[in-house]
Design a protein around this motif. Structure first.
Motif, PDB file in Angstrom:
ATOM      1  N   LEU A 169     -25.008 -89.134  15.909  1.00 43.68           N
ATOM      2  CA  LEU A 169     -26.140 -88.374  15.383  1.00 43.68           C
ATOM      3  C   LEU A 169     -27.356 -88.245  16.437  1.00 43.68           C
ATOM      4  O   LEU A 169     -27.873 -87.126  16.529  1.00 43.68           O
ATOM      5  N   GLU A 170     -27.562 -89.246  17.206  1.00 44.15           N
ATOM      6  CA  GLU A 170     -28.278 -89.236  18.546  1.00 44.15           C
ATOM      7  C   GLU A 170     -28.006 -88.126  19.323  1.00 44.15           C
ATOM      8  O   GLU A 170     -28.814 -87.486  19.722  1.00 44.15           O
ATOM      9  N   HIS A 171     -26.615 -88.039  19.595  1.00 42.88           N
ATOM     10  CA  HIS A 171     -26.499 -87.117  20.743  1.00 42.88           C
ATOM     11  C   HIS A 171     -26.535 -85.794  20.343  1.00 42.88           C
ATOM     12  O   HIS A 171     -26.851 -84.822  21.152  1.00 42.88           O
ATOM     13  N   MET A 172     -26.492 -85.475  19.009  1.00 42.45           N
ATOM     14  CA  MET A 172     -26.490 -84.253  18.540  1.00 42.45           C
ATOM     15  C   MET A 172     -28.063 -83.766  18.795  1.00 42.45           C
ATOM     16  O   MET A 172     -28.068 -82.445  19.114  1.00 42.45           O
ATOM     17  N   GLU A 173     -28.982 -84.601  18.571  1.00 40.69           N
ATOM     18  CA  GLU A 173     -30.386 -84.194  18.881  1.00 40.69           C
ATOM     19  C   GLU A 173     -30.799 -84.191  20.376  1.00 40.69           C
ATOM     20  O   GLU A 173     -31.450 -83.249  20.873  1.00 40.69           O
ATOM     21  N   PHE A 174     -30.290 -85.011  20.986  1.00 41.82           N
ATOM     22  CA  PHE A 174     -30.482 -85.175  22.438  1.00 41.82           C
ATOM     23  C   PHE A 174     -29.877 -83.914  23.083  1.00 41.82           C
ATOM     24  O   PHE A 174     -30.499 -83.417  24.123  1.00 41.82           O
ATOM     25  N   ARG A 175     -28.799 -83.453  22.773  1.00 35.01           N
ATOM     26  CA  ARG A 175     -28.124 -82.261  23.587  1.00 35.01           C
ATOM     27  C   ARG A 175     -28.272 -80.927  22.601  1.00 35.01           C
ATOM     28  O   ARG A 175     -27.972 -79.918  22.986  1.00 35.01           O
ATOM     29  N   ASP A 176     -29.057 -81.092  21.629  1.00 33.48           N
ATOM     30  CA  ASP A 176     -29.951 -79.730  20.732  1.00 33.48           C
ATOM     31  C   ASP A 176     -28.667 -79.048  20.408  1.00 33.48           C
ATOM     32  O   ASP A 176     -28.621 -77.714  20.589  1.00 33.48           O
ATOM     33  N   THR A 177     -27.479 -79.414  19.736  1.00 37.02           N
ATOM     34  CA  THR A 177     -26.527 -78.713  19.401  1.00 37.02           C
ATOM     35  C   THR A 177     -26.692 -78.300  17.580  1.00 37.02           C
ATOM     36  O   THR A 177     -26.720 -77.052  17.430  1.00 37.02           O
ATOM     37  N   LEU A 178     -26.660 -79.396  16.866  1.00 34.03           N
ATOM     38  CA  LEU A 178     -26.903 -79.249  15.346  1.00 34.03           C
ATOM     39  C   LEU A 178     -27.875 -80.106  15.163  1.00 34.03           C
ATOM     40  O   LEU A 178     -27.958 -81.468  15.508  1.00 34.03           O
ATOM     41  N   PRO A 179     -28.839 -79.678  14.129  1.00 31.50           N
ATOM     42  CA  PRO A 179     -29.823 -80.857  13.779  1.00 31.50           C
ATOM     43  C   PRO A 179     -29.378 -81.738  12.692  1.00 31.50           C
ATOM     44  O   PRO A 179     -28.458 -81.479  12.007  1.00 31.50           O
ATOM     45  N   VAL A 180     -29.982 -82.918  12.500  1.00 23.46           N
ATOM     46  CA  VAL A 180     -29.572 -84.110  11.676  1.00 23.46           C
ATOM     47  C   VAL A 180     -30.245 -83.862  10.419  1.00 23.46           C
ATOM     48  O   VAL A 180     -29.834 -84.327   9.528  1.00 23.46           O
ATOM     49  N   ALA A 181     -31.513 -83.460  10.614  1.00 24.17           N
ATOM     50  CA  ALA A 181     -32.457 -83.403   9.581  1.00 24.17           C
ATOM     51  C   ALA A 181     -31.986 -82.942   8.239  1.00 24.17           C
ATOM     52  O   ALA A 181     -32.180 -83.444   7.023  1.00 24.17           O
ATOM     53  N   PRO A 182     -31.376 -82.033   8.286  1.00 24.74           N
ATOM     54  CA  PRO A 182     -30.725 -81.350   6.953  1.00 24.74           C
ATOM     55  C   PRO A 182     -29.843 -82.381   6.230  1.00 24.74           C
ATOM     56  O   PRO A 182     -29.435 -82.336   4.998  1.00 24.74           O
ATOM     57  N   TYR A 183     -29.173 -83.368   6.900  1.00 22.87           N
ATOM     58  CA  TYR A 183     -28.179 -84.226   6.278  1.00 22.87           C
ATOM     59  C   TYR A 183     -29.249 -85.538   6.071  1.00 22.87           C
ATOM     60  O   TYR A 183     -29.470 -86.371   6.892  1.00 22.87           O
TER      61      TYR A 183
END
Length: 212
Positions: A169-183
């Motif tokens: 989850l942290e990597h998704m935001e670090f690499r700006d691939t998919l946002p975590v917030a909707p989940y």
């Protein structure tokens, strides 16, 4: 004094972070050796891993390939006992499915980042489009089932499932691939885990090669 383990990896890698997180949680000291050139095809640059993959933990008795193997090797070197829930100790089918989807998500993240951000390949290619769709589907399933999965875990200090999910989850935001917030449930879980001292000590970063 026994030789200190050497962890070969990247500070921007979620698989490397999983190993570092376990080392910090277990109080195992290690030296970190970053790999700067992911385009290298020389196994020597990957501490002898013939698959050209990271991370690798270099021990006096030999190298340990792969994040989960490294986490288990670190537990064996820990000086204080910790209750750890491994994959084979997950209590039910739903929890085991959750771990499988986390691994699939971590691999999809590598596929998307390396293919689109590093190799600069077109994102509309079906190879990446399908990976992104499957990734979103997996995240939606994890978000819907997370509370039940966590509630069913046996008493523990650390679990491979939670640690690997947090790294993803942290990597998704670090690499700006998919946002975590909707989940919503996943975002709340990540926020809680972010408060652990081990998480703060292993935050993602890009390794910078020393100047000559």
């Amino acid at each position: 004094m026994p030789e200190q383990p050497r962890l070969v990896g990247r500070s921007s890698s979620h698989f490397t972070r999983l190993a570092r997180l376990f080392a910090e949680e277990l109080g195992v000291a290690y030296a970190f050796a970053p790999v700067h050139d992911l385009a290298s095809r020389d196994p020597a640059d990957y501490a002898g891993n013939p698959a050209l993959k990271l991370p690798v933990l270099v021990l006096p008795e030999g190298p340990v390939f792969g994040a989960e193997n490294i986490c288990r090797a670190l537990q064996a070197r820990a000086s204080r006992p910790q209750r750890i829930v491994w994959t084979e100790q997950l209590p039910d089918l739903r929890a085991r499915n959750a771990q499988e989807l986390v691994w699939l998500g971590m691999n999809a993240q590598v596929q998307l980042v390396f293919g689109m951000q590093v190799a600069r390949l077109p994102g509309e290619n079906v190879y990446f489009a399908k990976a992104a769709d499957g990734f979103r589907n997996a995240l939606a399933w994890l978000d819907a089932n997370l509370e039940a999965v966590l509630h069913a875990l046996p008493p523990h200090d650390l679990s491979l499932l939670e640690a690997s999910l947090f790294c993803l989850l942290e990597h998704m935001e670090f690499r700006d691939t998919l946002p975590v917030a909707p989940y919503r449930h996943l975002a709340a879980f990540a926020a809680t885990w972010r408060e652990r001292p081990a998480a703060a000590r292993t935050a993602y970063a890009f390794d910078v090669a020393a100047a000559d």
